[in-house]
Design an enzyme around this catalytic site. Structure first.
Site, PDB file in Angstrom:
ATOM      1  N   ASP A  45       0.947  -1.241   0.060  1.00 38.60           N
ATOM      2  CA  ASP A  45       0.013  -0.133   0.062  1.00 38.60           C
ATOM      3  C   ASP A  45       1.012   1.249  -0.131  1.00 38.60           C
ATOM      4  O   ASP A  45       0.454   2.393  -0.675  1.00 38.60           O
ATOM      5  CB  ASP A  45      -0.844  -0.067   1.225  1.00 38.60           C
ATOM      6  CG  ASP A  45      -2.114  -1.093   1.273  1.00 38.60           C
ATOM      7  OD1 ASP A  45      -2.217  -1.562  -0.095  1.00 38.60           O
ATOM      8  OD2 ASP A  45      -2.383  -1.491   2.118  1.00 38.60           O
ATOM      9  N   ASN A 122      -4.466   8.643   2.114  1.00 41.76           N
ATOM     10  CA  ASN A 122      -4.775   8.232   3.286  1.00 41.76           C
ATOM     11  C   ASN A 122      -5.298   9.280   4.694  1.00 41.76           C
ATOM     12  O   ASN A 122      -6.386   9.279   5.153  1.00 41.76           O
ATOM     13  CB  ASN A 122      -3.681   7.360   4.158  1.00 41.76           C
ATOM     14  CG  ASN A 122      -3.557   5.908   3.604  1.00 41.76           C
ATOM     15  OD1 ASN A 122      -4.393   5.502   3.119  1.00 41.76           O
ATOM     16  ND2 ASN A 122      -2.443   5.389   4.011  1.00 41.76           N
ATOM     17  N   GLU A 123      -4.302  10.188   4.941  1.00 39.89           N
ATOM     18  CA  GLU A 123      -4.481  11.158   5.786  1.00 39.89           C
ATOM     19  C   GLU A 123      -3.424  12.174   6.059  1.00 39.89           C
ATOM     20  O   GLU A 123      -2.591  12.061   5.411  1.00 39.89           O
ATOM     21  CB  GLU A 123      -4.614  10.302   7.429  1.00 39.89           C
ATOM     22  CG  GLU A 123      -3.165   9.886   7.747  1.00 39.89           C
ATOM     23  CD  GLU A 123      -2.514   9.146   7.281  1.00 39.89           C
ATOM     24  OE1 GLU A 123      -1.476   9.020   6.546  1.00 39.89           O
ATOM     25  OE2 GLU A 123      -3.168   7.840   7.529  1.00 39.89           O
TER      26      GLU A 123
HETATM   27  P1  NAP Z   1       5.253   2.391   6.890  1.00 43.07           P
HETATM   28  O1  NAP Z   1       5.349   2.985   8.315  1.00 43.07           O
HETATM   29  O2  NAP Z   1       6.085   1.857   6.333  1.00 43.07           O
HETATM   30  O3  NAP Z   1       3.935   1.383   6.856  1.00 43.07           O
HETATM   31  C1  NAP Z   1       2.625   1.548   7.374  1.00 43.07           C
HETATM   32  C2  NAP Z   1       1.747   0.496   7.049  1.00 43.07           C
HETATM   33  O4  NAP Z   1       0.435   1.095   6.847  1.00 43.07           O
HETATM   34  C3  NAP Z   1       2.114  -0.516   6.044  1.00 43.07           C
HETATM   35  O5  NAP Z   1       1.931  -1.975   6.700  1.00 43.07           O
HETATM   36  C4  NAP Z   1       1.243  -0.130   4.887  1.00 43.07           C
HETATM   37  O6  NAP Z   1       0.839  -1.303   4.037  1.00 43.07           O
HETATM   38  C5  NAP Z   1       0.028   0.171   5.749  1.00 43.07           C
HETATM   39  N1  NAP Z   1      -0.971   0.940   5.140  1.00 43.07           N
HETATM   40  C6  NAP Z   1      -0.820   2.021   4.115  1.00 43.07           C
HETATM   41  N2  NAP Z   1      -2.151   2.602   3.599  1.00 43.07           N
HETATM   42  C7  NAP Z   1      -3.138   1.620   4.432  1.00 43.07           C
HETATM   43  C8  NAP Z   1      -4.264   1.778   4.129  1.00 43.07           C
HETATM   44  N3  NAP Z   1      -4.994   2.535   3.469  1.00 43.07           N
HETATM   45  N4  NAP Z   1      -5.086   0.645   4.849  1.00 43.07           N
HETATM   46  C9  NAP Z   1      -4.281  -0.078   5.514  1.00 43.07           C
HETATM   47  N5  NAP Z   1      -3.037  -0.206   5.782  1.00 43.07           N
HETATM   48  C10 NAP Z   1      -2.170   0.763   5.142  1.00 43.07           C
HETATM   49  O7  NAP Z   1       4.546   3.611   6.141  1.00 43.07           O
HETATM   50  P2  NAP Z   1       4.391   3.810   4.460  1.00 43.07           P
HETATM   51  O8  NAP Z   1       4.259   2.312   3.949  1.00 43.07           O
HETATM   52  O9  NAP Z   1       4.975   4.740   4.052  1.00 43.07           O
HETATM   53  O10 NAP Z   1       2.581   4.228   4.587  1.00 43.07           O
HETATM   54  C11 NAP Z   1       2.428   5.306   5.199  1.00 43.07           C
HETATM   55  C12 NAP Z   1       1.172   5.470   6.079  1.00 43.07           C
HETATM   56  O11 NAP Z   1       1.495   4.742   7.140  1.00 43.07           O
HETATM   57  C13 NAP Z   1       0.386   6.533   6.461  1.00 43.07           C
HETATM   58  O12 NAP Z   1      -0.276   6.814   5.475  1.00 43.07           O
HETATM   59  C14 NAP Z   1      -0.241   6.042   7.618  1.00 43.07           C
HETATM   60  O13 NAP Z   1      -1.608   5.592   7.457  1.00 43.07           O
HETATM   61  C15 NAP Z   1       0.278   4.743   8.184  1.00 43.07           C
HETATM   62  N6  NAP Z   1       0.995   4.692   9.407  1.00 43.07           N
HETATM   63  C16 NAP Z   1       0.379   4.020  10.625  1.00 43.07           C
HETATM   64  C17 NAP Z   1       0.620   4.482  11.775  1.00 43.07           C
HETATM   65  C18 NAP Z   1       0.031   3.124  12.747  1.00 43.07           C
HETATM   66  O14 NAP Z   1      -0.931   2.475  12.364  1.00 43.07           O
HETATM   67  N7  NAP Z   1       0.506   3.402  13.990  1.00 43.07           N
HETATM   68  C19 NAP Z   1       1.632   4.973  12.055  1.00 43.07           C
HETATM   69  C20 NAP Z   1       2.529   5.756  11.185  1.00 43.07           C
HETATM   70  C21 NAP Z   1       2.013   5.739   9.754  1.00 43.07           C
HETATM   71  P3  NAP Z   1       1.895  -2.138   3.167  1.00 43.07           P
HETATM   72  O15 NAP Z   1       2.884  -2.866   3.966  1.00 43.07           O
HETATM   73  O16 NAP Z   1       1.084  -2.789   2.091  1.00 43.07           O
HETATM   74  O17 NAP Z   1       2.855  -0.740   2.435  1.00 43.07           O
END
Ligand code: NAP
Length: 264
Positions: A45, A122-123
């Site tokens: 993603d 996403n956000e």
């Molecule tokens: P990352 O920190 O390397 O990965 C974040 C995780 O979020 C990965 O497993 C990614 O999936 C998953 N993801 C991304 N978009 C998603 C969606 N719409 N629904 C469900 N899971 C999703 O960061 P990144 O790959 O650069 O992605 C950035 C995103 O990370 C941000 O937009 C934010 O939503 C998310 N994030 C989440 C948290 C948390 O949950 N505590 C904290 C910081 C950021 P893949 O492994 O398939 O790439």
């Protein structure tokens, strides 16, 4: 039809990207990373988020599709074994497209600096770098609350399964034209008070954040981080633009939610 392929950059994703490119060239499609009609993202993603940001200037002419080389994703829902099938679908254009809302973010600064506009798939989060963040949160021009805490997350329905979910926000179907506001560790006591629940705003409601203290904070737009100073306000609403996904088969959203978070 013009296409491009975007790889996460690891060995497997690069190999699969190259295979997809070769197949599509054999079908006489034109490789055009400048102005593609379809962007095939190979990785996760996160890879599709990067691809989205590369083409935000031409969202109305670009459709996205994702192949996952790790685990099933919300944007990357084709398996590497299905690549041949996917390529044949793409070659047999026209294909079906579904459109989902994205978030518009406008950051206005104090002084002369021009405002900046971003789109998020996403956000957008606002997080303190040190100490608590204090911000007035206005909805449709009226003060709703003064937030004090670690930060806030304003997400799209597509992003509701990402950071928003980790904050206790609701999972929303991506077809809903809404934005969701979720709190990060708000301080709630006799002096400071916030609603405490995630809020879902309809398309025609704008949310405005106004920083009240001089704490430096960071703003994230999907995977991108911007360090912000001298910010007067940050405005959020459902954008006019939409993200377009190429759909070659049904894969119901709730099935994906179940397979991602409960059981296959
Ligand atoms: P990352 O920190 O390397 O990965 C974040 C995780 O979020 C990965 O497993 C990614 O999936 C998953 N993801 C991304 N978009 C998603 C969606 N719409 N629904 C469900 N899971 C999703 O960061 P990144 O790959 O650069 O992605 C950035 C995103 O990370 C941000 O937009 C934010 O939503 C998310 N994030 C989440 C948290 C948390 O949950 N505590 C904290 C910081 C950021 P893949 O492994 O398939 O790439």
């Amino acid at each position: 039809m013009r296409f491009t392929v975007r790889s996460r950059g690891d060995h497997d994703s690069n190999m699969i990207s190259q295979r997809i490119k070769n197949y599509l060239l054999e079908f006489s499609l034109e490789f055009d990373p400048e102005s593609p009609d379809i962007v095939i993202s190979v990785g996760g993603d996160g890879t599709l988020l990067e691809a989205f940001h590369e083409y935000t200037h031409r969202l109305s002419e670009t459709a996205f599709v994702g192949v996952h080389t790790g685990h099933l994703g919300f944007y990357a829902d084709w398996q590497p074994e299905e690549v041949e099938k996917l390529v044949i679908h793409i070659a047999k254009t026209p294909f079906k497209v579904v459109e989902y809302p994205v978030l518009e973010v406008i950051i206005r600064h104090n002084g002369e600096r021009k405002s900046e506009r971003f789109l998020a798939l996403n956000e957008c989060t606002v997080k303190s770098m040190e100490g608590s963040l204090v911000m007035d949160l206005e909805i449709k021009g009226d003060l709703f609350e003064t937030f004090r805490g670690d930060g806030l997350c304003i997400s799209t329905p597509s992003g509701s399964t990402a950071y928003n979910k980790a904050l206790g926000g609701a999972i929303l179907h991506p077809s809903l034209s809404t934005i969701q506001i979720a709190e990060m560790a708000s301080i709630n006591n006799r002096v400071y008070r916030t609603v405490g629940s995630p809020l879902v705003l309809p398309q025609h409601h704008t949310c405005l954040l106004k920083p009240k203290n001089n704490v430096d904070f960071q703003v994230t737009i999907d995977h991108l981080t911007l360090l912000q100073q001298e910010v007067k306000s940050i405005q959020y609403r459902v954008a006019e633009e939409k993200v377009r996904f190429a759909r070659f088969r049904p894969f119901p959203f709730w099935k994906r939610v179940k397979e991602s978070f409960i059981a296959e």
